[in-house]
Write a protein that holds these residues in place. Structure first.
Motif, PDB file in Angstrom:
ATOM      1  N   LEU A  30       0.814  -1.210   0.000  1.00  0.00           N
ATOM      2  CA  LEU A  30       0.000   0.000   0.000  1.00  0.00           C
ATOM      3  C   LEU A  30       0.849   1.262   0.000  1.00  0.00           C
ATOM      4  N   ASP A  31       1.900   1.276   0.809  1.00  0.00           N
ATOM      5  CA  ASP A  31       2.755   2.466   0.870  1.00  0.00           C
ATOM      6  C   ASP A  31       3.387   2.752  -0.486  1.00  0.00           C
ATOM      7  N   THR A  32       3.852   1.707  -1.152  1.00  0.00           N
ATOM      8  CA  THR A  32       4.470   1.884  -2.469  1.00  0.00           C
ATOM      9  C   THR A  32       3.456   2.399  -3.480  1.00  0.00           C
ATOM     10  N   ALA A  33       2.267   1.793  -3.474  1.00  0.00           N
ATOM     11  CA  ALA A  33       1.228   2.206  -4.420  1.00  0.00           C
ATOM     12  C   ALA A  33       0.790   3.642  -4.158  1.00  0.00           C
ATOM     13  N   GLN A  34       0.638   4.012  -2.882  1.00  0.00           N
ATOM     14  CA  GLN A  34       0.238   5.385  -2.563  1.00  0.00           C
ATOM     15  C   GLN A  34       1.305   6.389  -2.975  1.00  0.00           C
ATOM     16  N   TYR A  35       2.571   6.064  -2.696  1.00  0.00           N
ATOM     17  CA  TYR A  35       3.645   6.994  -3.054  1.00  0.00           C
ATOM     18  C   TYR A  35       3.712   7.180  -4.569  1.00  0.00           C
ATOM     19  N   GLU A  36       3.619   6.091  -5.322  1.00  0.00           N
ATOM     20  CA  GLU A  36       3.678   6.194  -6.781  1.00  0.00           C
ATOM     21  C   GLU A  36       2.473   6.962  -7.320  1.00  0.00           C
ATOM     22  N   PRO A  65       5.013  13.928  -1.922  1.00  0.00           N
ATOM     23  CA  PRO A  65       4.144  12.746  -2.073  1.00  0.00           C
ATOM     24  C   PRO A  65       4.106  11.849  -0.843  1.00  0.00           C
ATOM     25  N   TRP A  66       5.145  11.889  -0.017  1.00  0.00           N
ATOM     26  CA  TRP A  66       5.161  11.046   1.175  1.00  0.00           C
ATOM     27  C   TRP A  66       4.063  11.440   2.166  1.00  0.00           C
ATOM     28  N   GLN A  67       3.542  12.654   2.054  1.00  0.00           N
ATOM     29  CA  GLN A  67       2.510  13.094   3.002  1.00  0.00           C
ATOM     30  C   GLN A  67       1.215  12.295   2.847  1.00  0.00           C
ATOM     31  N   TRP A  68       1.043  11.619   1.724  1.00  0.00           N
ATOM     32  CA  TRP A  68      -0.177  10.834   1.509  1.00  0.00           C
ATOM     33  C   TRP A  68       0.000   9.368   1.885  1.00  0.00           C
ATOM     34  N   VAL A  69       1.203   8.966   2.139  1.00  0.00           N
ATOM     35  CA  VAL A  69       1.479   7.557   2.419  1.00  0.00           C
ATOM     36  C   VAL A  69       1.003   7.195   3.820  1.00  0.00           C
ATOM     37  N   GLY A  70       0.227   6.136   3.900  1.00  0.00           N
ATOM     38  CA  GLY A  70      -0.243   5.623   5.194  1.00  0.00           C
ATOM     39  C   GLY A  70      -1.537   6.231   5.690  1.00  0.00           C
ATOM     40  N   VAL A  71      -2.130   7.126   4.902  1.00  0.00           N
ATOM     41  CA  VAL A  71      -3.360   7.802   5.324  1.00  0.00           C
ATOM     42  C   VAL A  71      -4.454   7.566   4.290  1.00  0.00           C
ATOM     43  N   ASN A  72      -5.616   7.145   4.751  1.00  0.00           N
ATOM     44  CA  ASN A  72      -6.757   6.930   3.862  1.00  0.00           C
ATOM     45  C   ASN A  72      -7.459   8.264   3.592  1.00  0.00           C
ATOM     46  N   GLY A  73      -8.345   8.270   2.599  1.00  0.00           N
ATOM     47  CA  GLY A  73      -9.032   9.498   2.222  1.00  0.00           C
ATOM     48  C   GLY A  73      -9.894  10.090   3.319  1.00  0.00           C
ATOM     49  N   ASN A  74     -10.372   9.255   4.254  1.00  0.00           N
ATOM     50  CA  ASN A  74     -11.207   9.760   5.347  1.00  0.00           C
ATOM     51  C   ASN A  74     -10.389  10.138   6.580  1.00  0.00           C
ATOM     52  N   GLY A  75      -9.064  10.093   6.448  1.00  0.00           N
ATOM     53  CA  GLY A  75      -8.203  10.462   7.568  1.00  0.00           C
ATOM     54  C   GLY A  75      -7.748   9.304   8.418  1.00  0.00           C
ATOM     55  N   ILE A  79      -3.864   1.018   7.705  1.00  0.00           N
ATOM     56  CA  ILE A  79      -3.933  -0.304   8.327  1.00  0.00           C
ATOM     57  C   ILE A  79      -5.270  -0.488   9.039  1.00  0.00           C
ATOM     58  N   ASP A  80      -5.731   0.554   9.732  1.00  0.00           N
ATOM     59  CA  ASP A  80      -7.053   0.467  10.357  1.00  0.00           C
ATOM     60  C   ASP A  80      -8.132   0.257   9.303  1.00  0.00           C
ATOM     61  N   THR A  81      -7.974   0.940   8.181  1.00  0.00           N
ATOM     62  CA  THR A  81      -8.953   0.787   7.096  1.00  0.00           C
ATOM     63  C   THR A  81      -8.959  -0.635   6.565  1.00  0.00           C
ATOM     64  N   MET A  82      -7.783  -1.214   6.364  1.00  0.00           N
ATOM     65  CA  MET A  82      -7.704  -2.566   5.801  1.00  0.00           C
ATOM     66  C   MET A  82      -8.107  -3.638   6.806  1.00  0.00           C
ATOM     67  N   TYR A  83      -8.102  -3.296   8.089  1.00  0.00           N
ATOM     68  CA  TYR A  83      -8.529  -4.271   9.099  1.00  0.00           C
ATOM     69  C   TYR A  83     -10.057  -4.330   9.210  1.00  0.00           C
ATOM     70  N   THR A  84     -10.740  -3.316   8.707  1.00  0.00           N
ATOM     71  CA  THR A  84     -12.201  -3.275   8.818  1.00  0.00           C
ATOM     72  C   THR A  84     -12.881  -4.520   8.254  1.00  0.00           C
ATOM     73  N   ARG A 113     -11.349  -1.409  -0.553  1.00  0.00           N
ATOM     74  CA  ARG A 113     -10.756  -0.321   0.231  1.00  0.00           C
ATOM     75  C   ARG A 113      -9.419   0.121  -0.333  1.00  0.00           C
ATOM     76  N   ALA A 114      -8.640  -0.808  -0.871  1.00  0.00           N
ATOM     77  CA  ALA A 114      -7.366  -0.429  -1.468  1.00  0.00           C
ATOM     78  C   ALA A 114      -7.588   0.445  -2.698  1.00  0.00           C
ATOM     79  N   ARG A 115      -8.549   0.068  -3.535  1.00  0.00           N
ATOM     80  CA  ARG A 115      -8.850   0.866  -4.722  1.00  0.00           C
ATOM     81  C   ARG A 115      -9.342   2.254  -4.345  1.00  0.00           C
ATOM     82  N   THR A 116     -10.235   2.302  -3.369  1.00  0.00           N
ATOM     83  CA  THR A 116     -10.761   3.596  -2.933  1.00  0.00           C
ATOM     84  C   THR A 116      -9.655   4.462  -2.345  1.00  0.00           C
ATOM     85  N   CYS A 117      -8.767   3.845  -1.573  1.00  0.00           N
ATOM     86  CA  CYS A 117      -7.655   4.571  -0.965  1.00  0.00           C
ATOM     87  C   CYS A 117      -6.762   5.208  -2.034  1.00  0.00           C
ATOM     88  N   LEU A 118      -6.443   4.448  -3.071  1.00  0.00           N
ATOM     89  CA  LEU A 118      -5.575   4.966  -4.129  1.00  0.00           C
ATOM     90  C   LEU A 118      -6.284   6.035  -4.955  1.00  0.00           C
TER      91      LEU A 118
END
Length: 311
Positions: A30-36, A65-75, A79-84, A113-118
């Motif tokens: 996820l971190d790699t995909a978000q950064y790219e 771009p690193w500011q978006w890594v690890g954070v979902n669109g809803n804040g 990881i919390d999002t993917m655990y849902t 959730r991964a698609r929505t996050c990206l």
């Protein structure tokens, strides 16, 4: 597809253990995909603004771009999002889900959730970059084909927030939404028509009969919005004839209602229950209209017009 394979590799009867085992690879993926994704948005947004509006603004700041890594669109943390889905699946098992079905729901939930996050990462990064160059920059919704009918009719508009699950539309930014928007539904559909891709057109418009109606001049929004609500298009037996009809556009505010009344296809409005009154006859879908016209040798375009498909 990487998310599918990752979950299937570790999925077991103990969902928490499976999640813990996959967590290091999940974070890295996820971190790699978000950064790219964020990097591409930060790089491309100025080019798109220049191409759309003809302006090349000097940036007030350069986003990292690193500011978006690890954070979902809803804040939330990603990881919390993917655990849902794990939480939802455990609750589902208590309600009677089988373990196989629960594992399947986890897989689909994580992928969604991964698609929505990206998608949120791309939208947010492009917005911040655009606003850093021009504070009044506006979004232009861009399709990422193949696209559904609901997304197609929104292409090229500034409506960037209305999305369905798994929606992969992106947003480009301009100082204004141009008259010939970067992405518009008709150029996309015309490309499909030129390629004779009837299957793709049928998926967008709802049926092959709707494709024929579109080619005959039917309004795109009327065809797509016929399916706006679940159950709004259905089949029924009407005067010993099987018909396909929709309830969309049949209220007092619907343009089809007055077309049908003027043509003599309906008498007036009645209240069938619910909050709205509707015309007292069904609004036939193009499929039934073509069946009637082919059988009777009538002009389908006139019937399409009378039922509010051709405006």
């Amino acid at each position: 597809m990487a998310m599918h394979r990752l979950w299937r590799r570790y999925a077991g009867n103990d969902f928490d253990t499976a999640f813990a085992r996959m967590l290091p690879q999940l974070v890295r993926l996820l971190d790699t995909a978000q950064y790219e994704t964020a990097s591409e948005a930060v790089e491309n947004a100025p080019t798109v603004m220049r191409d759309l509006g003809g302006f090349d603004f000097e940036p007030e700041y350069e986003p990292d771009p690193w500011q978006w890594v690890g954070v979902n669109g809803n804040g939330w943390d990603t990881i919390d999002t993917m655990y849902t889905p794990i939480i939802e699946a455990k609750a589902g098992v208590l309600r009677g889900w089988t373990l196989d079905f629960a594992r399947y729901r986890i897989e689909i939930g994580m992928l969604t959730r991964a698609r929505t996050c990206l998608a949120d990462t791309q939208r947010s990064a492009s917005m911040v970059t655009a606003k850093g160059r021009y504070a009044d920059a506006r979004p232009v919704r861009v399709l990422n084909p193949p696209s559904c009918g609901r997304c197609v009719i929104l292409a090229g508009t500034s409506n960037a927030g209305e999305r369905h699950p798994n929606c992969d539309c992106t947003v480009m930014w301009s100082h204004d939404v141009p008259a010939n928007a970067y992405a518009d539904p008709y150029s996309y559909l015309n490309d499909l028509v030129d390629a004779a891709d009837m299957d793709a057109l049928a998926r967008i418009l709802g049926s092959r009969a709707n494709v024929r109606a579109y080619l005959d001049g039917a309004d795109l929004n009327q065809l797509v919005n016929a399916y706006r609500r679940k159950g709004s298009v259905t089949r029924a037996q009407f005067y010993s004839r099987k018909i396909k009809y929709t309830t969309e556009g049949t209220t007092r505010r619907g343009s089809a209602s007055y077309r049908m009344i003027s043509a003599g296809y309906a008498n007036g409005f009645v209240k069938h229950g619910g909050r709205y009154t509707r015309i007292d006859r069904p609004r036939l879908m193009p499929e039934t209209i073509y069946e009637i016209c082919d059988r009777q040798g009538r002009d389908p375009k006139q019937m399409l017009r009378n039922y509010g498909w051709i405006l």
